[in-house]
Scaffold this motif. Sequence first.
Motif, PDB file in Angstrom:
ATOM      1  N   ILE A 141       0.781  -1.435   0.030  1.00 37.59           N
ATOM      2  CA  ILE A 141       0.286  -0.070  -0.238  1.00 37.59           C
ATOM      3  C   ILE A 141       0.724   1.222  -0.055  1.00 37.59           C
ATOM      4  O   ILE A 141       0.277   1.899  -0.335  1.00 37.59           O
ATOM      5  CB  ILE A 141      -0.870   0.239   1.542  1.00 37.59           C
ATOM      6  CG1 ILE A 141      -2.356   0.867   0.942  1.00 37.59           C
ATOM      7  CG2 ILE A 141      -0.147   0.768   2.554  1.00 37.59           C
ATOM      8  CD1 ILE A 141      -3.524   0.661   2.498  1.00 37.59           C
ATOM      9  N   ASP A 144       0.178   4.224  -3.213  1.00 39.43           N
ATOM     10  CA  ASP A 144      -0.511   4.253  -3.039  1.00 39.43           C
ATOM     11  C   ASP A 144      -0.922   5.394  -2.455  1.00 39.43           C
ATOM     12  O   ASP A 144      -1.967   5.987  -1.771  1.00 39.43           O
ATOM     13  CB  ASP A 144      -1.353   3.359  -3.617  1.00 39.43           C
ATOM     14  CG  ASP A 144      -1.295   3.144  -4.411  1.00 39.43           C
ATOM     15  OD1 ASP A 144      -0.704   3.262  -5.410  1.00 39.43           O
ATOM     16  OD2 ASP A 144      -1.455   1.812  -4.888  1.00 39.43           O
ATOM     17  N   LEU A 145      -0.142   5.829  -0.943  1.00 38.93           N
ATOM     18  CA  LEU A 145      -0.695   6.083   0.085  1.00 38.93           C
ATOM     19  C   LEU A 145      -0.290   8.252  -0.223  1.00 38.93           C
ATOM     20  O   LEU A 145       1.259   8.047  -0.640  1.00 38.93           O
ATOM     21  CB  LEU A 145       0.408   5.480   1.109  1.00 38.93           C
ATOM     22  CG  LEU A 145      -0.437   4.948   1.704  1.00 38.93           C
ATOM     23  CD1 LEU A 145       0.489   4.424   3.216  1.00 38.93           C
ATOM     24  CD2 LEU A 145      -2.118   4.625   2.721  1.00 38.93           C
ATOM     25  N   ARG A 150       1.666   8.086   5.117  1.00 43.34           N
ATOM     26  CA  ARG A 150       2.829   7.784   4.892  1.00 43.34           C
ATOM     27  C   ARG A 150       3.682   7.021   6.872  1.00 43.34           C
ATOM     28  O   ARG A 150       3.019   6.385   6.736  1.00 43.34           O
ATOM     29  CB  ARG A 150       3.788   7.611   3.986  1.00 43.34           C
ATOM     30  CG  ARG A 150       3.467   7.154   2.290  1.00 43.34           C
ATOM     31  CD  ARG A 150       5.050   7.654   1.886  1.00 43.34           C
ATOM     32  NE  ARG A 150       3.652   7.885   0.698  1.00 43.34           N
ATOM     33  CZ  ARG A 150       4.747   7.408  -0.777  1.00 43.34           C
ATOM     34  NH1 ARG A 150       5.884   7.867  -0.755  1.00 43.34           N
ATOM     35  NH2 ARG A 150       3.827   7.437  -1.959  1.00 43.34           N
ATOM     36  N   THR A 190      -7.071   0.830   2.476  1.00 43.11           N
ATOM     37  CA  THR A 190      -7.101   1.010   1.021  1.00 43.11           C
ATOM     38  C   THR A 190      -8.166   2.156   0.807  1.00 43.11           C
ATOM     39  O   THR A 190      -7.704   1.915  -0.198  1.00 43.11           O
ATOM     40  CB  THR A 190      -7.642  -0.167   1.441  1.00 43.11           C
ATOM     41  OG1 THR A 190      -8.937  -0.417   1.925  1.00 43.11           O
ATOM     42  CG2 THR A 190      -6.813  -1.605   1.725  1.00 43.11           C
ATOM     43  N   ALA A 193      -6.224   4.839   0.448  1.00 40.57           N
ATOM     44  CA  ALA A 193      -4.980   4.750  -1.249  1.00 40.57           C
ATOM     45  C   ALA A 193      -5.194   4.777  -1.976  1.00 40.57           C
ATOM     46  O   ALA A 193      -5.199   4.317  -3.811  1.00 40.57           O
ATOM     47  CB  ALA A 193      -4.600   3.079  -0.824  1.00 40.57           C
TER      48      ALA A 193
END
Length: 232
Positions: A141, A144-145, A150, A190, A193
């Motif tokens: 993940i 995509d954060l 992060r 999710t 993200a």
Amino acid sequence: MTATAARPGSTGADGRAERFARPVLLAFLLVAAADLAGLLAGAETVHLVAKPLLMPLLAGYAALRGAPRLLVAALLFGWGGDVFLLADNDLAFLVGMGSFAVGHVCYLTLFGRGEGRGRAPAPLVTGAGYAVVLVVFLVLIWPDLPADLRIPLTGYSLLLTAMAWRAGVFGPYAAAGGALFLLSDALIATGIAEWPQAPAPDFWVMLTYIAAQALLTLGVLTKHRTKHKPGA
């Protein structure tokens, strides 16, 4: 003063406490059902009203059942997280995540004390399994954060994973609650993200979260009440 009367949330008479506790538990279940139904129906106002009521009701029930203060504190810090996460901005999200993090510290402290009172330690093999899941999830993940989330999300994830692992000290209900808490927050991650989501994603987040807190409460109360039975 007897040990029963001295316990937090005790009325000095178990029957009297139970009479107050059961209606509070029923109110919690009804509010939870209303919140989940509102999410499925797309009724945002219902969610905005119901969500902030959930953890105070569960904390009130736990207190009336003579729960350890750390459990009540963990639930109330969860309430703080619930309220802040209702606001749709990064600052409120970080403050809410911080409130949940303090709640996890309360849980970890409680589980640590339980481990020191004759309960079996959390299995290392379970901890290793959680660690593998956490590392794999973060690796997948991370790209995509949002960059500014992060590090905070990674730190929070480490704390949450430790809580989920140590919850097993208080038995299978608490262990299941810890695992569901981890799943619920993974679903939130999710979404952040922007991964593909199941239909009605907020419903699944709240379902797993409500079940997690309820099971953690049940697990702690079950072990706590057993420990304080006469002759236990």
